[in-house]
Enzyme design. Structure first.
Site, PDB file in Angstrom:
ATOM      1  N   LYS A 131       0.867  -1.187   0.000  1.00 55.35           N
ATOM      2  CA  LYS A 131       0.000   0.000   0.000  1.00 55.35           C
ATOM      3  C   LYS A 131       0.898   1.228   0.000  1.00 55.35           C
ATOM      4  O   LYS A 131       2.008   1.183   0.513  1.00 55.35           O
ATOM      5  CB  LYS A 131      -0.846   0.025   1.279  1.00 55.35           C
ATOM      6  CG  LYS A 131      -2.076  -0.818   1.196  1.00 55.35           C
ATOM      7  CD  LYS A 131      -3.098  -0.291   2.180  1.00 55.35           C
ATOM      8  CE  LYS A 131      -4.236  -1.267   2.322  1.00 55.35           C
ATOM      9  NZ  LYS A 131      -4.783  -1.225   3.665  1.00 55.35           N
ATOM     10  N   HIS A 148       1.687   6.775   2.947  1.00 53.28           N
ATOM     11  CA  HIS A 148       0.999   8.059   2.791  1.00 53.28           C
ATOM     12  C   HIS A 148       1.472   9.086   3.801  1.00 53.28           C
ATOM     13  O   HIS A 148       2.346   8.835   4.626  1.00 53.28           O
ATOM     14  CB  HIS A 148      -0.518   7.888   2.773  1.00 53.28           C
ATOM     15  CG  HIS A 148      -1.075   7.331   4.043  1.00 53.28           C
ATOM     16  ND1 HIS A 148      -1.228   8.088   5.167  1.00 53.28           N
ATOM     17  CD2 HIS A 148      -1.501   6.082   4.352  1.00 53.28           C
ATOM     18  CE1 HIS A 148      -1.736   7.342   6.116  1.00 53.28           C
ATOM     19  NE2 HIS A 148      -1.907   6.112   5.650  1.00 53.28           N
ATOM     20  N   HIS A 152       1.869   8.443   7.474  1.00 52.49           N
ATOM     21  CA  HIS A 152       3.041   7.654   7.864  1.00 52.49           C
ATOM     22  C   HIS A 152       4.309   8.502   7.921  1.00 52.49           C
ATOM     23  O   HIS A 152       5.246   8.187   8.642  1.00 52.49           O
ATOM     24  CB  HIS A 152       3.244   6.482   6.902  1.00 52.49           C
ATOM     25  CG  HIS A 152       2.231   5.399   7.082  1.00 52.49           C
ATOM     26  ND1 HIS A 152       1.481   4.918   6.041  1.00 52.49           N
ATOM     27  CD2 HIS A 152       1.829   4.718   8.177  1.00 52.49           C
ATOM     28  CE1 HIS A 152       0.659   3.989   6.499  1.00 52.49           C
ATOM     29  NE2 HIS A 152       0.849   3.848   7.790  1.00 52.49           N
TER      30      HIS A 152
END
Ligand code: ARG
Length: 569
Positions: free
Chosen positions: A126, A129, A132
């Site tokens: 994933k 983003h 994070h």
């Protein structure tokens, strides 16, 4: 060094018969220097002493036995007693300490204490983003500061690398893997595959069953399934590593969720024995309503699978046993407040020593938003961090090329400035506040930004370069630093260690960010108001020396936040 606060605390404690610890907690550092260097708010004692604050103030002041070498004068102002410290003593003390201590502000208060910090912890396959980015930077700063104060720190990247979604991803990969070239932008492609398989699952129950079967195979460590899963993990880690390299992020352990997959049975066994694990609609849950938490903690789903929370519980057991932690800190956005409330409560049922359950701490932070229209966002909120960091470095490069076209090592400087800007922006305001990620704003050299601190540091360097020498401390006449601007700097530098302690007490790196802005501003005023290179050699030496130590502290402080200093910019 002299601990002025403690000296004052001891005196007041003696005068009032209230513990020094309590008194020291009340002592303030006034914002306005006209109110002294320290102030004691007497209203804090009004209840205990059953007297009005001004009366308490004059009674205490009467009884103080103050050494004039340490405290020059005390004054009562309203319900406060203001303390003015002996500046000469302060200056000598600070300068001596810096001269003799490579790591000024460091301490060994953390000796023999173990701190686990769980930060960054993105989910594989994933996109990494913007949320994070924030945990990575906050966790990294806490890591550095704990280390600096002598703690033994274990930084853990608790990767999201396990869960039923991998059954789906594996199914998608089996079906369409060949259509994608995973050697470039693998995460985008895996995310695409995941999207496709999800659509198919909704249409076709059969496919969903195959996904479940894949997850079962993963749980059983089936060789082929493990191989695919491991490939996803490796590809993801390679991508994450590019970001960590830019940010300078390091971990001591990469044990993610998958590491705990075979350690959840023990959690369930222990919980079963407590009688608190009950069945509800086929799932196993712990009801927490008597703890003021309305949502129960699911430990095992009705299909027998464990979840995120179960693996976190297993991780607590493992970390307690492996690291014997005094604190185990989790840095995530406030979206996970409920999750951590739940698992911290359930952890109390695991039979661990209280030390470990008391040591659990969730450090949560607000949302990061992009100013709309300024940057292209892919799929709504997901911006690729790698692009974002590279954009910032590029923009820094343009600014530098404009301001200082002849600068050497432009690329390297732009990287330090761009990354420094991003890191500082993430640490600039109190962490619970939502934040806007605005490249132009955070690169403003005049604003309260990382580049402003770097720019101020570079100024200290160019002063030293122009002077062509740094005097020895023994040749510095501290009386030449009696002006208000010099004293402001020295007082700030004196507080450095205290600031670091406050950061850890509140798990709030913005306290250090704020401090560095204050120090940079104090230096700018000093620089604008005083001639550093001047006629009077005595004064010049002292001012050069002060410039030198200001640069040192700016650099050290920034480094603790994870920001590197260029020598020129
Ligand atoms: N992987 C999670 C996420 O991206 C964060 C994990 C935080 N650490 C933990 N031990 N739960 O939201």
């Amino acid at each position: 060094m002299i601990n002025f606060k403690q000296e004052i605390g001891a005196q007041i404690s003696k005068a009032t018969n209230i513990s020094e610890k309590e008194i020291c907690e009340y002592i303030e550092i006034p914002k306005d220097k006209a109110n002294g260097d320290y102030a004691f708010p007497c209203f804090k004692l009004a209840k205990t002493l059953k007297k009005a604050p001004p009366a308490i103030a004059s009674e205490i002041k009467e009884k103080l036995e103050i050494d004039e070498n340490i405290i020059q004068k005390t004054e009562i102002a309203g319900g406060y007693i203001n303390f003015y410290i002996n500046k000469n003593m302060l200056i000598k003390d600070v300068l001596n300490e810096i001269e003799n201590n490579e790591n000024y502000g460091a301490s060994n208060e953390g000796k023999d204490k173990n701190i686990v910090i769980d930060y960054s912890s993105p989910n594989i396959a994933k996109p990494f983003h913007i949320g994070h980015l924030k945990t990575t930077v906050i966790g990294g700063a806490l890591y550095n500061i704990y280390k600096y104060l002598g703690y033994n720190v274990i930084g853990i990247n608790h990767l999201g690398d396990y869960g039923t979604q991998f059954g789906k991803l594996i199914e998608g990969y089996k079906r369409w893997g060949k259509e994608y070239d995973l050697s470039t932008e693998p995460i985008d492609k895996l995310a695409e595959i995941y999207k496709r398989i999800n659509i198919l699952c909704k249409e076709d129950e059969q496919v969903l069953n195959q996904c479940r079967e894949n997850f079962r195979l993963l749980e059983e460590k089936d060789e082929y399934t493990m191989k695919i899963w491991k490939e996803f993990r490796d590809l993801s880690i390679d991508e994450f590593q590019k970001i960590y390299d830019l940010l300078g992020t390091k971990f001591d352990s990469w044990n993610g969720e998958a590491f705990y997959a075979d350690k959840t049975d023990e959690v369930i066994d222990i919980l079963k024995k407590t009688g608190k694990l009950v069945e509800s609609e086929g799932a196993l849950i712990v009801d927490l309503s008597d703890k003021g938490i309305d949502t129960p903690c699911i430990v095992c789903k009705s299909n027998g699978s464990t979840i995120y929370a179960t693996r976190d519980l297993a991780a607590i057991l493992y970390r307690a046993r492996t690291y014997d932690y005094d604190k185990c800190i989790y840095v995530t956005s406030y979206e996970q407040n409920l999750h951590f409330k739940q698992i911290f409560e359930v952890a109390k049922l695991l039979g661990l020593d209280e030390k470990y359950t008391n040591g659990l701490e969730h450090v949560s932070y607000g949302m990061v938003r992009l100013p709309t229209g300024k940057m292209s966002t892919r799929e709504g909120n997901f911006v690729k961090i790698k692009d974002l960091l590279n954009d910032t470095i590029k923009r820094a490069n343009e600014i530098i090329a404009e301001k200082n076209p002849n600068l050497e090592n432009k690329e390297d400087v732009a990287k330090k400035v761009g990354i420094g800007a991003v890191i500082f922006n993430n640490l600039a305001t109190s962490r619970v506040k939502d934040e806007i990620f605005d490249i132009d704003e955070m690169l403003n050299f005049q604003g309260e930004t990382g580049p402003y601190i770097q720019y101020t540091y570079v100024r200290t360097k160019s002063v030293l370069e122009k002077a062509e020498y740094i005097p020895k401390l023994k040749d510095v006449n501290v009386d030449a630093l009696n002006d208000e601007y010099s004293q402001n700097i020295i007082t700030l530098i004196y507080n450095f260690n205290d600031i670091l302690k406050q950061v850890l007490e509140k798990s709030e790196p913005s306290i250090l960010s704020r401090y560095l802005i204050d120090l940079a501003k104090a230096f700018s005023s000093f620089y604008n108001e005083n001639k550093i290179i001047c006629e009077n050699k005595n004064v010049q030496d002292a001012r050069i020396y002060l410039t030198y130590i200001t640069g040192k502290i700016l650099k050290q402080g920034a480094l603790l936040l994870g920001i590197e200093m260029p020598d020129k910019m």
